[in-house]
Design an enzyme around this catalytic site. Structure first.
Site, PDB file in Angstrom:
ATOM      1  N   ASP A 371       0.852  -1.203   0.000  1.00 11.66           N
ATOM      2  CA  ASP A 371       0.000   0.000   0.000  1.00 11.66           C
ATOM      3  C   ASP A 371       0.882   1.247   0.000  1.00 11.66           C
ATOM      4  O   ASP A 371       0.664   2.176   0.771  1.00 11.66           O
ATOM      5  CB  ASP A 371      -0.926  -0.024   1.224  1.00 11.66           C
ATOM      6  CG  ASP A 371      -2.077   0.969   1.080  1.00 11.66           C
ATOM      7  OD1 ASP A 371      -2.258   1.514  -0.027  1.00 11.66           O
ATOM      8  OD2 ASP A 371      -2.782   1.205   2.076  1.00 11.66           O
ATOM      9  N   ARG A 375       0.164   8.961   1.096  1.00 13.92           N
ATOM     10  CA  ARG A 375      -0.592   9.006   2.366  1.00 13.92           C
ATOM     11  C   ARG A 375       0.030   8.083   3.410  1.00 13.92           C
ATOM     12  O   ARG A 375      -0.236   8.223   4.603  1.00 13.92           O
ATOM     13  CB  ARG A 375      -2.067   8.641   2.135  1.00 13.92           C
ATOM     14  CG  ARG A 375      -2.271   7.248   1.612  1.00 13.92           C
ATOM     15  CD  ARG A 375      -3.715   6.874   1.284  1.00 13.92           C
ATOM     16  NE  ARG A 375      -3.706   5.577   0.596  1.00 13.92           N
ATOM     17  CZ  ARG A 375      -3.536   5.405  -0.697  1.00 13.92           C
ATOM     18  NH1 ARG A 375      -3.396   6.465  -1.480  1.00 13.92           N
ATOM     19  NH2 ARG A 375      -3.487   4.201  -1.237  1.00 13.92           N
ATOM     20  N   ASN A 376       0.836   7.130   2.976  1.00 16.40           N
ATOM     21  CA  ASN A 376       1.468   6.174   3.893  1.00 16.40           C
ATOM     22  C   ASN A 376       2.961   6.432   4.108  1.00 16.40           C
ATOM     23  O   ASN A 376       3.707   5.539   4.516  1.00 16.40           O
ATOM     24  CB  ASN A 376       1.239   4.740   3.417  1.00 16.40           C
ATOM     25  CG  ASN A 376      -0.195   4.311   3.650  1.00 16.40           C
ATOM     26  OD1 ASN A 376      -0.835   4.812   4.573  1.00 16.40           O
ATOM     27  ND2 ASN A 376      -0.696   3.424   2.819  1.00 16.40           N
ATOM     28  N   ASP A 389       3.026   2.218   7.852  1.00 16.38           N
ATOM     29  CA  ASP A 389       1.903   1.344   7.505  1.00 16.38           C
ATOM     30  C   ASP A 389       2.281   0.097   6.733  1.00 16.38           C
ATOM     31  O   ASP A 389       1.911  -0.079   5.571  1.00 16.38           O
ATOM     32  CB  ASP A 389       0.840   2.132   6.725  1.00 16.38           C
ATOM     33  CG  ASP A 389       0.049   3.022   7.652  1.00 16.38           C
ATOM     34  OD1 ASP A 389      -0.207   2.586   8.782  1.00 16.38           O
ATOM     35  OD2 ASP A 389      -0.287   4.135   7.250  1.00 16.38           O
TER      36      ASP A 389
HETATM   37  P1  AMP Z   1      -2.844   6.022   9.426  1.00 11.04           P
HETATM   38  O1  AMP Z   1      -3.830   5.366  10.324  1.00 11.04           O
HETATM   39  O2  AMP Z   1      -1.477   5.469   9.594  1.00 11.04           O
HETATM   40  O3  AMP Z   1      -3.277   6.119   8.017  1.00 11.04           O
HETATM   41  O4  AMP Z   1      -2.714   7.523   9.971  1.00 11.04           O
HETATM   42  C1  AMP Z   1      -3.724   8.520   9.790  1.00 11.04           C
HETATM   43  C2  AMP Z   1      -3.060   9.896   9.867  1.00 11.04           C
HETATM   44  O5  AMP Z   1      -2.484  10.093  11.163  1.00 11.04           O
HETATM   45  C3  AMP Z   1      -1.905  10.090   8.892  1.00 11.04           C
HETATM   46  O6  AMP Z   1      -2.356  10.533   7.661  1.00 11.04           O
HETATM   47  C4  AMP Z   1      -1.052  11.123   9.590  1.00 11.04           C
HETATM   48  O7  AMP Z   1      -1.542  12.417   9.332  1.00 11.04           O
HETATM   49  C5  AMP Z   1      -1.260  10.805  11.055  1.00 11.04           C
HETATM   50  N1  AMP Z   1      -0.180   9.937  11.579  1.00 11.04           N
HETATM   51  C6  AMP Z   1      -0.119   8.586  11.566  1.00 11.04           C
HETATM   52  N2  AMP Z   1       1.009   8.121  12.139  1.00 11.04           N
HETATM   53  C7  AMP Z   1       1.708   9.209  12.529  1.00 11.04           C
HETATM   54  C8  AMP Z   1       2.985   9.409  13.168  1.00 11.04           C
HETATM   55  N3  AMP Z   1       3.759   8.381  13.524  1.00 11.04           N
HETATM   56  N4  AMP Z   1       3.393  10.670  13.388  1.00 11.04           N
HETATM   57  C9  AMP Z   1       2.604  11.710  13.013  1.00 11.04           C
HETATM   58  N5  AMP Z   1       1.408  11.593  12.413  1.00 11.04           N
HETATM   59  C10 AMP Z   1       0.956  10.374  12.162  1.00 11.04           C
END
Ligand code: AMP
Length: 521
Positions: A371, A375-376, A389
């Protein structure tokens, strides 16, 4: 899976999960707080001091060479059991048996004469080349330029690093009038170093000393060592969370919501009142915990500066927390859309090179991401990018079985997914390469949706007929050629991530610095 099934599978899943984090060495004696580890020093017999005894004194006991280390970075204690120190402080390491965290006594600085744990990757042996403030061995040419050009460095700032093009050789990178010049440090058969054959030096330190006093043919006299941008990630949060991944939920405070993902919300948090972290939560009942914990299992085995590091988990009650390093600037997609106007082409290519470097590591580990998209990828300070991710990643152990099949009904990010993955359910590192090409498009268009004029359905129809996106406006031809290579129909014709990494890193490798025309490269 319904809610009840999720609950019942949860405890079995948790047991399997914990078992996989246990190290075989866990049965070794646990040290209690205050226990004094062996120093290894040999102590001599204690004699009563009689002032009338004029016999010659016995020789002093020979001390085992002390394990003295120099701090390479500042470190703030995160628990009562670890030590704070500043760059340049000297520490005596007393016990290394804990792996990534050593037990030490501070000999100088703010914690002088105190004992506690220190992150092993923050120190180097005193007097060793690694302890020199100008020695940045693992720094790539591109990173060296970025670091030297960052604020805080003056004319003549420099560093010595491993040469990328020739293994075992070193390069000297120097800041001169807003540009970075690179010199090769060559070695004679007798081990002496030189920039120009006319003057050779027994050690690197002598070479640096000489060119710090006179430019002697270099573009500029060497000044201060390059400022270090940021300390590396520690391995785990503290000495006792490296193997013990489960931490007390009460030690985590959620501060601010950062975003929401497939499985739940993501927060900025603070651990133990000291350490900033990201906390990923799993919405109770929305997902098989197996799927969520799989992400953590994979992440914990993967350690690379361009991959998000997993620190710990809280799984004793719901919602499950996964604690990772915090990336200040959030997802690359948001960052590109927000900061696009401030990014230069060199920044874009450098960010792409970082993602390729993280992916090249996954490639080497026989993992696939499945993926990969802007965004990841997460962004920290100074445009540092890390791949996040790995929830959908799968291990492929045998070379002829390096294929992962998606579950029936799984939703695919169509515009990022390779045609053979969509049509034949065939996911390989080469389908990740296809996705990387789309990610390059996102980077070069500052976060535009790929195939902006097409629906998912149209993309699925048109790609097998040979349709590909055209070169985005302002995108250098070389970058577009890389994208097109990633989108080759036959996956074996697509490049490896290793190739993508060096192609992107070498993008700016055209400038040459000469030393009296004798050291050109
Ligand atoms: P995810 O569930 O990994 O898709 O995360 C959703 C959103 O949370 C991402 O698009 C980022 O904006 C934020 N995010 C996720 N992991 C982190 C991280 N380790 N540090 C900062 N922001 C994060």
């Amino acid at each position: 899976m319904d809610c009840e099934a999720i609950q019942s599978s949860f405890s079995a899943c948790w047991q399997r999960f914990l078992a996989c984090f246990k190290k075989p060495s866990e049965d070794k004696g646990q040290r209690r707080r205050g226990d004094r580890p062996e120093t290894g020093a040999v102590s001599g017999p204690v004699e009563s001091a009689n002032p009338n005894d004029l016999r010659p004194l016995p020789p002093l006991p020979v001390e085992k060479a002390a394990d003295h280390y120099t701090a390479l970075y500042d470190y703030s204690a995160r628990t009562e059991e670890d030590l704070s120190f500043n760059t340049g402080d000297t520490l005596e390491v007393l016990d290394k048996s804990n792996g990534d965290w050593w037990y030490a006594e501070a000999l100088t600085g703010i914690s002088a004469s105190k004992r506690g744990y220190i992150p092993a990757n923050y120190v180097a042996p005193v007097e060793s080349i690694d302890a020199e403030p100008w020695y940045f061995p693992e720094t790539k040419r591109l990173d060296a330029e970025k670091m030297l050009l960052a604020g805080g460095n003056q004319q003549g700032a420099f560093l010595v690093r491993n040469c990328e093009s020739q293994k075992g050789e070193l390069s000297l990178s120097v800041l001169d009038s807003g540009r970075v010049k690179h010199y090769k440090l060559k070695k004679l058969d007798n081990g002496h170093y030189f920039v120009s054959r006319t003057r050779t030096f027994q050690t690197l330190k002598e070479l640096v000393g000489h060119y710090s006093r006179h430019s002697d043919g270099l573009c500029v006299r060497l000044g201060e060592p390059c400022k270090k941008m940021e300390a590396p990630q520690t391995h785990g949060l503290s000495y006792n969370t490296v193997d013990q991944w489960e931490i007390d939920r009460k030690s985590i405070k959620l501060l601010k919501k950062l975003g929401a993902g497939q499985f739940g919300e993501v927060f900025e948090g603070i651990w133990n009142e000291t350490t900033a972290v990201a906390v990923k939560t799993l919405k109770p009942g929305t997902m098989d915990p197996d799927d969520f914990l799989r992400e953590a299992q994979i992440m914990k085995r993967l350690r690379h500066p361009k991959l998000i590091q997993l620190y710990a988990v809280c799984t004793m009650e719901e919602p499950i927390y996964i604690i990772t390093e915090l990336m200040k600037n959030g997802s690359l997609l948001d960052y590109l859309r927000k900061e696009g106007s401030t990014l230069r082409i060199s920044d874009q290519i450098e960010m792409a090179a970082q993602v390729a470097s993280g992916m090249a590591y996954l490639e080497l580990q026989n993992y696939i991401h499945r993926d990969l998209a802007a965004r990841n990828v997460l962004v920290g300070e100074n445009n540092i990018c890390k791949v996040a991710d790995f929830g959908l990643a799968r291990v492929f152990m045998k070379e002829n079985e390096n294929v992962y099949e998606a579950k029936e009904g799984a939703k695919l990010p169509v515009k990022w997914t390779a045609p053979e993955a969509i049509n034949q359910n065939k996911f390989t590192i080469k389908s990740d390469v296809w996705s990387f090409g789309i990610l390059l498009y996102e980077i070069m268009t500052f976060g535009q949706m790929p195939y902006p004029a097409l629906t998912n359905y149209q993309v699925v129809q048109k790609i097998p007929q040979g349709y590909r996106m055209s070169c985005p406006p302002g995108c250098p031809k070389v970058m577009y050629e890389i994208m097109i290579d990633c989108w080759k129909e036959n996956e074996q014709d697509r490049p490896t991530f290793e190739t993508l990494q060096w192609k992107l890193e070498d993008y700016f490798d055209l400038d040459v610095t000469s030393y009296d025309d004798a050291n050109r490269y």
